[in-house]
Write a protein that holds these residues in place. Structure first.
Motif, PDB file in Angstrom:
ATOM      1  N   HIS A   1      37.473 -81.267 -17.086  1.00 36.00           N
ATOM      2  CA  HIS A   1      37.463 -82.322 -16.077  1.00 36.00           C
ATOM      3  C   HIS A   1      38.743 -82.318 -15.250  1.00 36.00           C
ATOM      4  O   HIS A   1      38.712 -82.599 -14.049  1.00 36.00           O
ATOM      5  CB  HIS A   1      37.274 -83.683 -16.759  1.00 36.00           C
ATOM      6  CG  HIS A   1      35.884 -83.894 -17.275  1.00 36.00           C
ATOM      7  ND1 HIS A   1      35.617 -84.217 -18.585  1.00 36.00           N
ATOM      8  CD2 HIS A   1      34.680 -83.809 -16.656  1.00 36.00           C
ATOM      9  CE1 HIS A   1      34.308 -84.338 -18.751  1.00 36.00           C
ATOM     10  NE2 HIS A   1      33.723 -84.090 -17.604  1.00 36.00           N
ATOM     11  N   THR A   2      39.888 -81.998 -15.877  1.00 32.27           N
ATOM     12  CA  THR A   2      41.135 -81.994 -15.111  1.00 32.27           C
ATOM     13  C   THR A   2      41.137 -80.867 -14.081  1.00 32.27           C
ATOM     14  O   THR A   2      41.602 -81.050 -12.953  1.00 32.27           O
ATOM     15  CB  THR A   2      42.346 -81.842 -16.042  1.00 32.27           C
ATOM     16  OG1 THR A   2      42.155 -80.714 -16.904  1.00 32.27           O
ATOM     17  CG2 THR A   2      42.526 -83.084 -16.891  1.00 32.27           C
ATOM     18  N   GLU A   3      40.613 -79.697 -14.452  1.00 32.58           N
ATOM     19  CA  GLU A   3      40.540 -78.596 -13.491  1.00 32.58           C
ATOM     20  C   GLU A   3      39.602 -78.940 -12.344  1.00 32.58           C
ATOM     21  O   GLU A   3      39.875 -78.635 -11.177  1.00 32.58           O
ATOM     22  CB  GLU A   3      40.093 -77.315 -14.186  1.00 32.58           C
ATOM     23  CG  GLU A   3      41.164 -76.721 -15.094  1.00 32.58           C
ATOM     24  CD  GLU A   3      40.721 -75.417 -15.716  1.00 32.58           C
ATOM     25  OE1 GLU A   3      39.512 -75.120 -15.653  1.00 32.58           O
ATOM     26  OE2 GLU A   3      41.571 -74.705 -16.249  1.00 32.58           O
ATOM     27  N   LEU A   4      38.479 -79.580 -12.664  1.00 31.07           N
ATOM     28  CA  LEU A   4      37.542 -79.988 -11.620  1.00 31.07           C
ATOM     29  C   LEU A   4      38.174 -81.038 -10.708  1.00 31.07           C
ATOM     30  O   LEU A   4      37.946 -81.035  -9.490  1.00 31.07           O
ATOM     31  CB  LEU A   4      36.261 -80.538 -12.248  1.00 31.07           C
ATOM     32  CG  LEU A   4      35.371 -79.506 -12.952  1.00 31.07           C
ATOM     33  CD1 LEU A   4      34.229 -80.202 -13.678  1.00 31.07           C
ATOM     34  CD2 LEU A   4      34.822 -78.501 -11.948  1.00 31.07           C
ATOM     35  N   ALA A   5      38.979 -81.924 -11.294  1.00 34.71           N
ATOM     36  CA  ALA A   5      39.660 -82.936 -10.485  1.00 34.71           C
ATOM     37  C   ALA A   5      40.654 -82.277  -9.533  1.00 34.71           C
ATOM     38  O   ALA A   5      40.750 -82.648  -8.352  1.00 34.71           O
ATOM     39  CB  ALA A   5      40.376 -83.938 -11.389  1.00 34.71           C
ATOM     40  N   MET A   6      41.407 -81.287 -10.028  1.00 34.13           N
ATOM     41  CA  MET A   6      42.364 -80.591  -9.164  1.00 34.13           C
ATOM     42  C   MET A   6      41.651 -79.807  -8.071  1.00 34.13           C
ATOM     43  O   MET A   6      42.121 -79.738  -6.930  1.00 34.13           O
ATOM     44  CB  MET A   6      43.253 -79.678 -10.008  1.00 34.13           C
ATOM     45  CG  MET A   6      44.265 -80.448 -10.845  1.00 34.13           C
ATOM     46  SD  MET A   6      45.444 -79.399 -11.711  1.00 34.13           S
ATOM     47  CE  MET A   6      44.423 -78.782 -13.041  1.00 34.13           C
ATOM     48  N   GLU A   7      40.509 -79.229  -8.414  1.00 35.61           N
ATOM     49  CA  GLU A   7      39.735 -78.509  -7.400  1.00 35.61           C
ATOM     50  C   GLU A   7      39.231 -79.475  -6.328  1.00 35.61           C
ATOM     51  O   GLU A   7      39.259 -79.164  -5.129  1.00 35.61           O
ATOM     52  CB  GLU A   7      38.568 -77.783  -8.065  1.00 35.61           C
ATOM     53  CG  GLU A   7      37.763 -76.934  -7.098  1.00 35.61           C
ATOM     54  CD  GLU A   7      36.697 -76.112  -7.799  1.00 35.61           C
ATOM     55  OE1 GLU A   7      35.982 -75.377  -7.099  1.00 35.61           O
ATOM     56  OE2 GLU A   7      36.574 -76.218  -9.038  1.00 35.61           O
ATOM     57  N   TRP A   8      38.770 -80.647  -6.751  1.00 34.36           N
ATOM     58  CA  TRP A   8      38.289 -81.651  -5.796  1.00 34.36           C
ATOM     59  C   TRP A   8      39.427 -82.087  -4.873  1.00 34.36           C
ATOM     60  O   TRP A   8      39.241 -82.216  -3.653  1.00 34.36           O
ATOM     61  CB  TRP A   8      37.732 -82.851  -6.559  1.00 34.36           C
ATOM     62  CG  TRP A   8      37.057 -83.880  -5.692  1.00 34.36           C
ATOM     63  CD1 TRP A   8      35.734 -83.938  -5.354  1.00 34.36           C
ATOM     64  CD2 TRP A   8      37.687 -84.996  -5.042  1.00 34.36           C
ATOM     65  NE1 TRP A   8      35.498 -85.020  -4.544  1.00 34.36           N
ATOM     66  CE2 TRP A   8      36.682 -85.690  -4.323  1.00 34.36           C
ATOM     67  CE3 TRP A   8      38.991 -85.467  -4.993  1.00 34.36           C
ATOM     68  CZ2 TRP A   8      36.947 -86.830  -3.582  1.00 34.36           C
ATOM     69  CZ3 TRP A   8      39.262 -86.601  -4.244  1.00 34.36           C
ATOM     70  CH2 TRP A   8      38.245 -87.276  -3.551  1.00 34.36           C
ATOM     71  N   ILE A   9      40.611 -82.295  -5.441  1.00 32.00           N
ATOM     72  CA  ILE A   9      41.766 -82.691  -4.632  1.00 32.00           C
ATOM     73  C   ILE A   9      42.104 -81.609  -3.618  1.00 32.00           C
ATOM     74  O   ILE A   9      42.432 -81.897  -2.462  1.00 32.00           O
ATOM     75  CB  ILE A   9      42.974 -82.995  -5.542  1.00 32.00           C
ATOM     76  CG1 ILE A   9      42.746 -84.328  -6.275  1.00 32.00           C
ATOM     77  CG2 ILE A   9      44.276 -83.048  -4.741  1.00 32.00           C
ATOM     78  CD1 ILE A   9      43.782 -84.633  -7.330  1.00 32.00           C
ATOM     79  N   GLU A  10      42.013 -80.350  -4.027  1.00 35.40           N
ATOM     80  CA  GLU A  10      42.332 -79.248  -3.115  1.00 35.40           C
ATOM     81  C   GLU A  10      41.451 -79.278  -1.873  1.00 35.40           C
ATOM     82  O   GLU A  10      41.893 -78.931  -0.777  1.00 35.40           O
ATOM     83  CB  GLU A  10      42.172 -77.912  -3.841  1.00 35.40           C
ATOM     84  CG  GLU A  10      42.615 -76.711  -3.038  1.00 35.40           C
ATOM     85  CD  GLU A  10      44.085 -76.761  -2.666  1.00 35.40           C
ATOM     86  OE1 GLU A  10      44.418 -76.301  -1.558  1.00 35.40           O
ATOM     87  OE2 GLU A  10      44.902 -77.274  -3.459  1.00 35.40           O
ATOM     88  N   HIS A  11      40.226 -79.721  -2.026  1.00 30.81           N
ATOM     89  CA  HIS A  11      39.293 -79.744  -0.899  1.00 30.81           C
ATOM     90  C   HIS A  11      39.252 -81.093  -0.184  1.00 30.81           C
ATOM     91  O   HIS A  11      38.611 -81.202   0.873  1.00 30.81           O
ATOM     92  CB  HIS A  11      37.889 -79.377  -1.380  1.00 30.81           C
ATOM     93  CG  HIS A  11      37.760 -77.965  -1.863  1.00 30.81           C
ATOM     94  ND1 HIS A  11      37.794 -76.877  -1.022  1.00 30.81           N
ATOM     95  CD2 HIS A  11      37.642 -77.460  -3.115  1.00 30.81           C
ATOM     96  CE1 HIS A  11      37.676 -75.763  -1.722  1.00 30.81           C
ATOM     97  NE2 HIS A  11      37.586 -76.090  -2.997  1.00 30.81           N
ATOM     98  N   ASN A  12      39.939 -82.108  -0.731  1.00 25.85           N
ATOM     99  CA  ASN A  12      39.821 -83.449  -0.154  1.00 25.85           C
ATOM    100  C   ASN A  12      41.148 -84.169   0.041  1.00 25.85           C
ATOM    101  O   ASN A  12      41.146 -85.338   0.443  1.00 25.85           O
ATOM    102  CB  ASN A  12      38.920 -84.316  -1.049  1.00 25.85           C
ATOM    103  CG  ASN A  12      37.481 -83.846  -1.063  1.00 25.85           C
ATOM    104  OD1 ASN A  12      36.694 -84.161  -0.177  1.00 25.85           O
ATOM    105  ND2 ASN A  12      37.131 -83.062  -2.082  1.00 25.85           N
TER     106      ASN A  12
END
Length: 317
Positions: free
Chosen positions: A203-214
């Motif tokens: 979940h933390t990696e997915l959160a960082m990926e989401w932040i990278e795009h948003n």
């Protein structure tokens, strides 16, 4: 103060710098024979893309999640997108730490791989599967994989390349994957390399990926939590437990990194820069920037351009 991380007993705590390489605008970046003459310790990396990392000289440890790998000259590691990893390498002026690396956006490479189904499957494993060890050992300079990697020395930087001019970098990566696939198949035949398993992004990696795009949009924690099907409270606690810092601090560091780039490379006004990184209040942006860098945006920009003028004058001489 920039956002800092290090690893301690399979969890990340606030200590050392996080080096974050983004590929949003440039799908391929590399460095050839980068050298450190002093100990390279507790440096945590995070990349948007897949990274191949070759150790030409030096020895030490690499931590990937809860795994600790002892590494030395001749080891080629690979890291997956948004996968936190820490390097601690011993080095001196007489025995420096020398490495080369290539980082690329795997989605950008996919269309180039379509004519090669076997390479596509191998690329998917490198990109998305869980490996017992994310490295290939014993690749000395005369090994075909490393001889191919040495081609980076003659390649120009990709920062200003057009889409068509990026094709040689794609061909380089296809050749790299082909040689690694052959090497991996040989090791598998000898039972030296366990087959990788499907990797589930945390979940933390997915959160960082989401932040990278948003990160360039106004942030709402609940929106991110909904994307991950978690409660906002649980996500905040999980992120802080696993990363060692607040999610809001990580977001701020990513925004300030982009702000620095815009200050250095454009003449945009401060309110325009703030807007581009998802901050509507320019006063708050200035406060946040100074908190993270120790300087106001105006002073940071002036200092950068002054240094650029000095470098230009030296070249003219």
């Amino acid at each position: 103060m920039l956002l800092n991380y290090a690893i301690g007993e399979a969890r990340w705590v606030v200590m050392k710098p996080l080096q974050h390489l983004t590929l949003s605008k440039i799908p391929f970046q590399f460095a050839y024979r980068r050298t450190n003459g002093s100990t390279y310790k507790d440096i945590v990396h995070l990349h948007e893309g897949v990274e191949f990392f070759y150790i030409e000289q030096g020895e030490g440890e690499v931590e990937i999640g809860s795994s600790i790998l002892t590494v030395k000259a001749g080891d080629l590691l690979f890291f997956q997108p948004f996968q936190l990893h820490k390097l601690s390498m011993q080095a001196t002026d007489l025995r420096p730490f020398v490495r080369s690396f290539a980082v690329y956006n795997p989605e950008w490479l996919q269309p180039f791989l379509r004519p090669f189904p076997q390479l596509t499957a191998f690329h998917q494993m490198i990109w998305k599967r869980t490996w017992e060890r994310q490295l290939f050992r014993g690749l000395l300079p005369e090994h075909p994989v490393i001889r191919h990697l040495q081609r980076l020395h003659a390649m120009p930087a990709a920062e200003t390349a057009t889409e068509r001019e990026l094709e040689p970098y794609a061909l380089f990566l296809i050749g790299m994957l082909d040689l690694l696939n052959s090497h991996w198949e040989q090791k598998q035949d000898n039972s030296h390399f366990p087959a990788p398993q499907q990797r589930c992004s945390g979940h933390t990696e997915l959160a960082m990926e989401w932040i990278e795009h948003n990160y360039m949009k106004p942030f709402q924690l609940q929106q991110l939590a909904d994307q991950l099907h978690l409660s906002a409270t649980y996500l905040s606690g999980l992120f802080r437990k696993e990363i060692g810092a607040k999610l809001s601090d990580y977001l701020a560091a990513r925004r300030i990194k982009e702000a620095c780039l815009l200050l250095n490379s454009s003449s945009l006004a401060l309110d325009q820069i703030a807007y581009r990184i998802g901050i509507c209040n320019v006063s708050y942006f200035c406060q946040l920037f100074k908190k993270h860098t120790g300087e106001t945006p105006h002073r940071y920009r002036m200092k950068y351009h002054l240094q650029a003028d000095v470098r230009s004058a030296c070249k003219e001489k």
